[in-house]
Design an enzyme around this catalytic site. Structure first.
Site, PDB file in Angstrom:
ATOM      1  N   GLU A   1      38.686  19.018  68.772  1.00  0.00           N
ATOM      2  CA  GLU A   1      39.442  17.747  67.062  1.00  0.00           C
ATOM      3  C   GLU A   1      39.936  16.881  67.293  1.00  0.00           C
ATOM      4  O   GLU A   1      41.097  16.485  66.702  1.00  0.00           O
ATOM      5  CB  GLU A   1      40.467  19.099  67.055  1.00  0.00           C
ATOM      6  CG  GLU A   1      40.350  20.718  67.128  1.00  0.00           C
ATOM      7  CD  GLU A   1      41.121  21.536  66.803  1.00  0.00           C
ATOM      8  OE1 GLU A   1      42.548  21.167  66.861  1.00  0.00           O
ATOM      9  OE2 GLU A   1      40.453  22.847  66.476  1.00  0.00           O
TER      10      GLU A   1
ATOM     11  N   GLU B   1      36.577  27.515  68.506  1.00  0.00           N
ATOM     12  CA  GLU B   1      37.733  28.410  67.892  1.00  0.00           C
ATOM     13  C   GLU B   1      38.048  29.154  66.973  1.00  0.00           C
ATOM     14  O   GLU B   1      37.331  28.841  65.658  1.00  0.00           O
ATOM     15  CB  GLU B   1      38.887  26.925  68.340  1.00  0.00           C
ATOM     16  CG  GLU B   1      39.181  26.396  69.378  1.00  0.00           C
ATOM     17  CD  GLU B   1      40.097  25.529  69.776  1.00  0.00           C
ATOM     18  OE1 GLU B   1      41.163  25.721  68.644  1.00  0.00           O
ATOM     19  OE2 GLU B   1      40.478  25.204  70.208  1.00  0.00           O
TER      20      GLU B   1
HETATM   21  C1  FCB Z   1      43.671  24.186  67.837  1.00  0.00           C
HETATM   22  C2  FCB Z   1      44.217  23.542  68.837  1.00  0.00           C
HETATM   23  C3  FCB Z   1      44.046  24.564  70.593  1.00  0.00           C
HETATM   24  C4  FCB Z   1      45.633  25.188  69.259  1.00  0.00           C
HETATM   25  C5  FCB Z   1      44.781  26.184  68.375  1.00  0.00           C
HETATM   26  C6  FCB Z   1      45.013  27.208  67.842  1.00  0.00           C
HETATM   27  O1  FCB Z   1      43.898  23.500  66.753  1.00  0.00           O
HETATM   28  O2  FCB Z   1      42.362  22.392  69.621  1.00  0.00           O
HETATM   29  O3  FCB Z   1      44.559  23.478  71.113  1.00  0.00           O
HETATM   30  O4  FCB Z   1      46.199  25.442  69.117  1.00  0.00           O
HETATM   31  O5  FCB Z   1      44.420  25.155  67.223  1.00  0.00           O
END
Ligand code: FCB
Length: 478
Positions: free
Chosen positions: A199, A384
């Protein structure tokens, strides 16, 4: 939000809007939703973590300071004032973590390598004791038949490199390439899946524009240089890794969301703002890597920092795109600031998760379908996805059916995207453990497994058993 960017003019904004409007995606093909579905047997089922959020042991085995060490110590930066010096103590308890993954039938684990463990001051000799930890972790994972996916940069920039200019400096990219090469030399015989950056768009925006993340800067003028130098760093790192080995699978990891107009498309100015923001948020990272150019919406931002040869250095392509998805984003035109871009309101009445984030699995399908269409059907992994308990300083909810409902709805969206032709190869839940959630400290809990901050004890939640069953059978019931 982005309206702190001081040198945006109306003309630039108009250019961005025009460019973004031209680039607006067409409609996606829709297929009927299927009932119970089985994922392919080779599907990657995993969960994620990042070094700074779980490892602790900040001053052990020669690790250097990162920008997050410094930021977390500053007054008022972290919601609950917690100190991340131990977090989940995974530096010492990693075998327990791996055993939990193994018992949940997971075949993949996304973790990050702490750059300041490998190069405590950003350059100089490799700190072998630091990299040894990832050597041990990799071996234990492989012994447990879990494929490691290691992220090289999950926001913990060595503090020394920040002092030398951080992502405002081109040289940081050279140091990142040295670091990628060192990791490949030491672990590349076993660690085959690497994610370069996690990210970078969030790190750019929250770290350099809104200041809620390390290094805590508030300067819209940094958008161009930081974006470009992160892209350059990624390009140089991919070159460095490929120069050493040709058997690595290298991906990039981005926070991706459909960017929607506050009030809907009928609010044309908001719609244009959404398109322009999307160009900066997603396009400015994906297009240079995969197409060798910046989207028109981002041209003006980066024009002053691009040097001859940069675009071909960045244009490395990659083997997969890691999609981190939680909720859609909203934007509005904001004429009070120089960029004309403002954060929009989420529509009233939408379904929300326990921490107040909108739940919209169709956003994930939209993102996957769009990547497929715009970038020539790349391999994709949902790196994620997950949801938090209600925010606050209370015990974890063990009976967390809301989490399996959330994940199940998003897995259904993945199936729909696959039916539409997206090559999705895996789904990683964020996260294995309740951990230290950046500026929220311990007040936000995303884990399949609860973690007691005082005792270190790990307690699987109901969603852990639910996910273990899907990972074993590949079957998502209706
Ligand atoms: C993402 C991050 C991770 C965590 C999640 C909830 O943006 O990559 O580290 O904080 O959100």
């Amino acid at each position: 939000m982005v309206n702190e960017k001081k040198n945006w003019t109306r003309r630039r904004f108009a250019l961005s809007l025009g460019a973004a409007a031209i680039a607006a995606a067409g409609c996606e093909r829709k297929k009927p939703v299927s009932e119970a579905r089985r994922f392919p047997s080779i599907f990657r089922w995993g969960c994620g973590s990042s070094a700074f959020q779980v490892e602790g042991a900040l001053d052990v085995d020669g690790r250097g300071e990162s920008i997050w060490d410094v930021f977390a110590k500053q007054n008022g930066r972290i919601k609950d004032g917690s100190i991340p010096s131990i977090t989940c103590d995974s530096y010492h308890r990693y075998k327990e973590d791996v055993a939990l993954m193994s018992a949940a039938n997971l075949n993949s684990y996304k973790f990050s390598i702490a750059w300041p463990r490998v190069f405590p001051s950003g350059s100089g000799p490799v700190n072998e004791r630091g990299i040894d930890y990832y050597d041990r972790l990799t071996d234990v994972l492989l012994q447990s038949h879990i494929t490691p996916y290691a992220t090289l940069f999950h926001w913990d920039l060595p503090q020394r490199l920040y002092e030398l200019g951080g992502w405002m400096s081109r040289d940081t990219g050279e140091r990142f390439a040295d670091y990628a090469a060192a990791v490949t030399r030491r672990l590349g015989d076993r660690l085959k899946n690497v994610i370069t950056l996690n990210e970078p768009n969030v790190h750019l925006l929250l770290g350099h524009v809104t200041g809620s993340h390390a290094p805590g800067l508030h300067d819209g003028n940094l958008i161009g240089p930081v974006t470009h130098h992160l892209n350059l760093a990624q390009g140089r790192a991919i070159q460095a890794m490929r120069a050493q080995r040709n058997d690595l699978t290298i991906g990039t990891g981005l926070a991706l969301s459909p960017v929607r107009a506050e009030g809907g498309r009928i609010h044309l100015l908001n719609y244009f703002a959404a398109l322009a923001f999307d160009g900066i948020w997603a396009g400015a990272f994906l297009d240079p890597l995969l197409k060798g150019k910046y989207p028109l919406a981002a041209h003006q931002m980066v024009a002053d920092v691009i040097k001859p040869g940069d675009m071909s250095t960045i244009h490395q392509g990659c083997d997969f795109i890691g999609v981190n998805y939680y909720s859609p984003a909203y934007m509005r035109a904001d004429f009070s600031g120089p960029s004309f871009l403002g954060q929009g309101k989420t529509p009233a009445g939408v379904t929300q998760d326990a921490s107040g984030r909108e739940i919209d699995p169709s956003g994930l399908r939209e993102v996957l379908n769009r990547l497929t269409k715009e970038y020539g059907q790349p391999r994709l992994i949902v790196t994620e996805n997950g949801c938090s308990d209600p925010m606050g300083d209370h015990a974890a909810i063990i009976n967390d059916e809301f989490r399996s409902h959330y994940l199940s709805a998003h897995l259904r969206a993945v199936i729909q995207a696959m039916d539409n032709g997206s090559r999705v190869e895996g789904f990683f839940v964020w996260s294995l453990l309740d951990n230290w959630e950046w500026d929220s400290g311990f007040t936000s809990k995303f884990g399949l497994v609860a973690h007691n901050v005082n005792t270190g004890e790990r307690t699987p939640k109901k969603s852990y058993a639910w996910f273990a069953n899907i990972a074993e059978t590949g079957l998502l019931s209706a």
